[in-house]
Design a protein around this motif. Structure first.
Motif, PDB file in Angstrom:
ATOM      1  N   UNK A 164       1.036  -1.361   0.024  1.00  0.00           N
ATOM      2  CA  UNK A 164      -0.063  -0.205   0.076  1.00  0.00           C
ATOM      3  C   UNK A 164       1.137   0.835  -0.284  1.00  0.00           C
ATOM      4  N   UNK A 165       1.851   1.350   0.160  1.00  0.00           N
ATOM      5  CA  UNK A 165       2.465   2.495  -0.114  1.00  0.00           C
ATOM      6  C   UNK A 165       2.543   3.455  -1.062  1.00  0.00           C
ATOM      7  N   UNK A 166       2.399   3.067  -2.219  1.00  0.00           N
ATOM      8  CA  UNK A 166       2.033   3.929  -3.267  1.00  0.00           C
ATOM      9  C   UNK A 166       0.652   4.954  -2.902  1.00  0.00           C
ATOM     10  N   UNK A 167       0.145   4.656  -2.034  1.00  0.00           N
ATOM     11  CA  UNK A 167      -0.742   5.075  -1.811  1.00  0.00           C
ATOM     12  C   UNK A 167      -0.238   6.240  -0.442  1.00  0.00           C
ATOM     13  N   UNK A 168       0.498   6.009  -0.223  1.00  0.00           N
ATOM     14  CA  UNK A 168       0.975   7.299   1.443  1.00  0.00           C
ATOM     15  C   UNK A 168       0.831   8.726   0.911  1.00  0.00           C
ATOM     16  N   UNK A 169       0.212   9.754   0.803  1.00  0.00           N
ATOM     17  CA  UNK A 169       0.137  10.462   0.896  1.00  0.00           C
ATOM     18  C   UNK A 169       1.594  11.259   0.836  1.00  0.00           C
ATOM     19  N   UNK A 170       2.335  11.684  -0.459  1.00  0.00           N
ATOM     20  CA  UNK A 170       3.556  12.428   0.018  1.00  0.00           C
ATOM     21  C   UNK A 170       3.427  13.744   0.219  1.00  0.00           C
ATOM     22  N   UNK A 171       2.660  14.237  -0.466  1.00  0.00           N
ATOM     23  CA  UNK A 171       2.242  16.001   0.540  1.00  0.00           C
ATOM     24  C   UNK A 171       2.140  16.277   1.636  1.00  0.00           C
ATOM     25  N   UNK A 172       2.034  14.509   2.558  1.00  0.00           N
ATOM     26  CA  UNK A 172       2.192  14.840   4.171  1.00  0.00           C
ATOM     27  C   UNK A 172       2.737  13.688   5.030  1.00  0.00           C
TER      28      UNK A 172
END
Length: 758
Positions: A523-531
Motif C-alpha cells: 500500500x506504500x504507493x497510496x501513502x500521501x507524498x504531500x503529507x
C-alpha cells in the motif's frame, strides 16, 4: 433490496412477452399467428427444438401469451413427463383435453366435444386395462397349470392319483384366490368404465372418432395441444407419446406443438426400435428451432447481472481492475456461457459468495478472481475442487522449490491434470482461465518473471495467486491466521496519525505485526507524498512500540517498520527531499529505533560504494539530531538507558558517530558505578547464537569479546566480575555474571593463542 437481503436469481422460463430480454417476442408472435390461422381438416404438428436451457419453454410461454391476448385458439397444455407413471398415457391425454375444453364458459358444442373425449378416453383405457390385466394374470394361471400338470405326469397308482387331484384342486383354489386379490382393483375400474360407456352410448371406437372429427371440424378456432419436456421421458414413453400424436394426426383443427431437445429424442426413439430422425420427419410437419442467441445479447445480460451484484457490494468495486477483467472474460470465461440458464445459475451463486467475502470496509478477495473461480466452480467443478489441493505449486510459495526443469515438468503436469478434469468442451477455456489467474506460473509457460513490485500489487489486490490469500477463495471465509484486508485498509487510512496507527498495529499479537507490516508494503504507493512528515512521524512512532521478535523466516516488526519507511522514501526522486522529511519528522517525535537503523543502512551502502538513501548534507544533519537525542536519553535517566533493549546499539553509535570514537565508552565509565548498573550494562551486551544440527535448534547466549574492549576494557570487566563474586545475587544476575566470566575466559584464551603464535 437492502444490503443485507439476498435473493437468488430465478432461472425459470419467462411467462410473458414483457419479460423478453433476447428479442424473441417477434418469433413467438409469428408462431402464434401460424397456429391461430390454421384451418384444415387434418392436424398440424409443429416442433420447437433446442438444447437444454436454450429458451424453448420461454418461447412457448410468450406464444401462449400472445394467443391469449388475441383469443386465437383454445390451449391445452399436457406434460407427459408428469403422467409418466400412468397405466394409459393416451387415456390421460384425452381426459385432460376434455377437462380443459369445458373448464371456462363452454358452448354446447364444447360440452358435446368434452363428453365425447371422455368416452373416447375411457374406451382407450378399458382396452388397455383389459390387456394389461390379462397380461398380469396369465403368468399366475400358467404357473399353476404347469405345476399341477407336472405332478400329474409323475403320479402312479390309485393313491397317487387321488393325491394328485387334491394338489391340483388346492393349486387352482390358491391361484384363484391370488387372481381375485390382484385383479379386484382393475376389474372394478374396468366395470366402471364399461358402465360409463353404456350410459353414454354403445358406439364403437371408430364411431366415436367420426363424431369427434365432425365436432372438431365445425370449430371456428383450432385447439392447440402443447406437449413439453418430451426429452425427459424414457425411451418407451417417448415411443408412446409420438405414437399417440401419429395416431391422431387426422383430427381437424388440432395443432400439436411439441417441445424437445432433438438429439435426446432421436436417441430415445432409436433405443425403442425406430430410426429417430426418419420417424420424426414422418410425424412433424413444421419443424422450428429456437433462434440462436447473439453472443452480444447474452454478454449484455451477464454484464447487467454482474453490475447489479457489484452495485450491492461497494467493497468489491474499490479495486476492480478493468484491464484484468477484460482479459479474464475475453480469454477464459466467455466460452462457458452459451444460454440464459448458464447466466442465471452463475449469477445466482456468485451473488451469494460475494456476500460471504465482502469484508467490512474493503473486500477480502479480488472481484475478478472471484468471478473467474465461480465460473470454474459452476461449469468445471472437479477442476475447482482439485485447485485447492495445490496451493504451493500454483502460488510459487514452496520454500524448497526452484525454477528448474523438474519443477517446470511438475507444473505442466499439474496444469494438464486440472484441465483434463473440466468438461471436454470447456477444457481450452479452463486452461486459459488458470493461466490468467496464476501469473506465478508464467515462468513455466511464457519464460516470464515478475519483480517484487508487481508481486506486491498482486498481494494488495488480494489476487488468488498469492499464498497469503489463496485459501479464502476455497474456504469462503477469512482464516483466523490471515491478515484481513479491512485491517490493512484501516492502517493505510491511519498512516498520517501516529498514535491511532500505532495503537491499532500493536493491538495485534507480536508474531503477526511483522506480517501485517510486510503486507502494508503493497500500500506504500497510496501513502500521501504531500503529507510526508506525518507519514514519517507515524512510522517513527510505531517503531518505538512494536515488537522486536525476529524469526527464521521474517524480520522483526521494528525492522519491517524501517523497511516500510525506506520504500516510502524511495518514492521521492531527490535524496534531499527524503532527508528533510525524516529530519522534520524526527524533530517532532521520538524515533531512535528507526533512525538508528536508517543511519546504519545508509552508512553500510556507502561503505560498499553504493548511493545511500540520503544526500550527504542531509545524512550529517540527521546524524547530528540523532546524537543529540541519544545523549539526552542516556544522560536524563542512566538506569532506564541501561535497561533499554537497544542499549548496546546505542552505545556503539555513540562511539562510531562521535569525533573521538569513544563517547560510548566514556559514558559507560562515567555511569556504570554500581553492581546493579554493571549487571544491567552487561546484560545489554548479551547476544544470542543459533545453531542447527540433526533437526535440533540450539540458542546460546554469549557476550561478544569485542564488547569487553569497546566498553570499560578487560581490566575493569575483570574487577567487576571479582567484586560480584563476593555478593549475593539473584538467579538472573548469576546467569549474567557467568556470561561475563565466559567472555573473559575466551578473551584470555585468544590472548594466549596470539602470544604462542608469535
Amino acid at each position: 433490496m437492502t444490503n443485507d437481503d439476498l435473493q437468488f436469481t430465478d432461472d425459470r422460463p419467462i411467462t410473458t412477452q414483457a419479460q423478453d430480454l433476447l428479442d424473441r417476442a417477434g418469433f413467438a408472435q409469428r408462431l402464434a399467428l401460424a397456429v391461430s390461422s390454421w384451418k384444415n381438416q387434418e392436424s398440424l404438428v409443429i416442433s420447437l427444438t433446442g438444447g437444454w436451457g436454450s429458451g424453448k419453454t420461454s418461447i412457448k410461454n410468450m406464444t401462449l401469451d400472445h394467443l391469449a391476448a388475441v383469443q386465437g385458439c383454445q390451449v391445452i397444455e399436457f406434460n407427459p413427463w408428469q403422467w409418466a407413471g400412468q397405466d394409459s398415457l393416451s387415456s390421460a391425454f384425452f381426459a385432460e383435453i376434455s377437462r380443459v375444453i369445458q373448464r371456462e364458459d363452454p358452448s354446447d358444442d364444447d360440452r358435446k366435444l368434452a363428453k365425447l373425449l371422455r368416452s373416447y378416453s375411457r374406451r382407450l383405457n378399458t382396452g388397455a386395462s383389459l390387456a394389461d390385466g390379462t397380461a398380469k394374470l396369465l403368468p399366475i394361471l400358467l404357473a399353476s397349470t404347469l405345476a399341477t400338470s407336472l405332478l400329474g405326469t409323475l403320479a402312479q397308482g390309485a393313491v397317487a392319483q387321488i393325491t394328485w387331484l387334491g394338489v391340483a384342486g388346492a393349486s387352482a383354489l390358491g391361484s384363484l384366490s391370488l387372481i381375485l386379490q390382484r385383479s379386484g382393483a382393475w376389474l372394478g375400474r374396468w366395470a366402471g368404465n364399461l358402465d360409463e360407456d353404456a350410459k353414454d352410448s354403445a358406439l364403437t371406437l371408430s364411431q366415436l372418432r367420426e363424431k369427434l372429427q365432425k365436432l372438431l371440424s365445425t370449430r371456428d378456432k383450432p385447439l392447440l395441444v402443447v406437449l413439453d419436456d418430451l426429452d425427459r421421458l424414457s425411451a418407451e414413453q417417448m415411443k408412446g407419446i409420438f405414437q399417440l400424436v401419429k395416431a391422431h394426426m387426422d383430427f381437424a383443427n388440432v395443432v400439436f406443438l411439441l417441445l424437445f431437445q432433438r438429439e435426446t429424442v432421436e436417441q430415445g426413439l432409436w433405443k425403442a426400435g425406430f430410426d429417430g430422425a426418419d420417424y420424426l420427419e414422418k410425424i412433424i410437419q413444421v419443424p422450428f428451432s429456437v433462434p440462436a442467441i447473439a453472443s452480444s445479447q447474452l454478454e449484455n445480460l451477464l454484464f447487467k447481472r454482474l453490475d447489479e451484484i457489484l452495485a450491492q457490494e461497494p467493497q468489491l468495486q474499490q479495486r476492480f481492475e478493468q484491464d484484468y477483467w477484460s482479459r479474464v472474460f475475453q480469454r477464459g470465461m466467455r466460452p462457458f456461457f452459451s444460454n440464459l440458464r448458464h447466466v442465471y445459475r452463475y449469477s445466482s451463486t456468485l451473488a451469494f459468495h460475494c456476500r460471504l467475502l465482502r469484508g467490512t470496509e474493503v473486500a477480502e478477495v479480488n472481484a475478478v478472481d472471484l468471478f473467474a473461480l465461480e465460473c470454474l466452480r459452476i461449469f468445471a467443478p472437479e477442476t475447482y475442487t482439485e485447485l485447492s489441493k495445490h496451493k504451493a505449486l500454483l502460488t510459487g510459495s514452496d520454500p524448497y522449490s526452484r525454477q528448474d526443469e523438474p519443477q517446470r515438468v511438475r507444473t505442466t503436469q499439474l496444469m494438464d491434470q486440472l484441465v483434463s478434469l473440466a468438461p471436454v468442451p470447456h477444457q481450452a477455456a479452463t486452461r486459459q482461465l488458470l493461466q490468467e489467474m496464476f501469473p506465478t506460473l508464467d515462468w513455466v509457460f511464457n519464460n516470464t518473471n515478475y519483480d517484487q513490485g508487481i508481486q506486491l500489487r498482486w498481494l494488495v489486490n488480494s489476487r488468488v495467486c498469492c499464498d497469503e490469500v489463496f485459501d479464502r477463495y476455497f474456504e469462503m471465509s477469512i482464516p483466523e491466521q490471515d491478515v484481513p484486508n479491512s485491517l490493512l485498509h484501516e492502517l493505510g487510512r491511519r498512516i498520517t496519525e501516529p498514535e491511532p496507527f500505532t495503537i491499532l498495529l500493536t493491538s495485534q499479537a507480536e508474531d503477526r505485526q511483522a506480517e501485517i507490516l510486510q503486507r502494508l508494503i503493497g500500500l506504500v504507493e497510496e501513502f500521501p507524498l504531500d503529507q510526508s512528515v506525518e507519514v514519517v512521524r507515524t512510522l517513527l512512532h510505531a517503531g518505538e512500540r512494536v515488537g522486536r521478535k525476529i524469526s527464521f523466516t521474517n524480520w522483526s516488526p521494528r525492522q519491517q517498520v524501517t523497511r516500510l519507511l525506506r520504500i516510502y522514501l524511495q518514492r521521492f526522486e531527490q535524496e534531499a527531499d527524503r532527508s528533510q522529511s525524516v529530519i522534520n519528522a524526527f524533530a517532532l517525535t521520538p524515533g531512535l529505533v528507526v533512525v538508528e537503523q536508517l543511519l546504519g543502512a545508509d552508512h553500510a551502502l556507502r561503505r560498499k560504494g553504493d548511493v545511500g538513501y540520503f544526500d550527504d548534507s542531509g545524512l550529517e544533519q540527521l546524524k547530528s539530531v540523532y546524537m543529540r537525542k541519544l545523549r539526552e536519553k542516556a544522560d536524563s535517566d542512566p538506569d532506564a538507558f541501561l535497561a533499554d533493549g537497544d542499549q548496546a546499539s546505542y552505545l556503539y553509535d555513540l562511539n562510531s558517530y562521535s569525533e573521538g570514537g569513544d563517547e560510548g565508552r566514556r559514558w559507560v565509565e562515567a555511569n556504570v558505578t554500581s553492581p546493579d548498573r554493571f549487571l544491567q550494562f552487561a546484560q545489554g551486551q548479551v547476544s544470542v547464537r543459533t545453531t542447527h544440527c540433526g533437526g535440533t535448534t540450539t540458542r546460546t547466549s554469549y557476550i561478544p569479546v569485542s564488547s569487553l574492549e569497546s566498553f570499560l576494557g578487560l581490566e575493569r570487566w575483570t574487577q567487576w566480575a571479582a567484586r560480584l563474586d563476593s555478593l549475593e545475587l539473584a538467579e538472573d544476575q548469576c546467569r549474567t555474571l557467568a556470561l561475563v566470566k565466559e567472555a573473559l575466559a575466551q578473551s584470555e584464551q585468544s590472548v594466549t593463542a596470539e602470544e604462542s603464535n608469535r
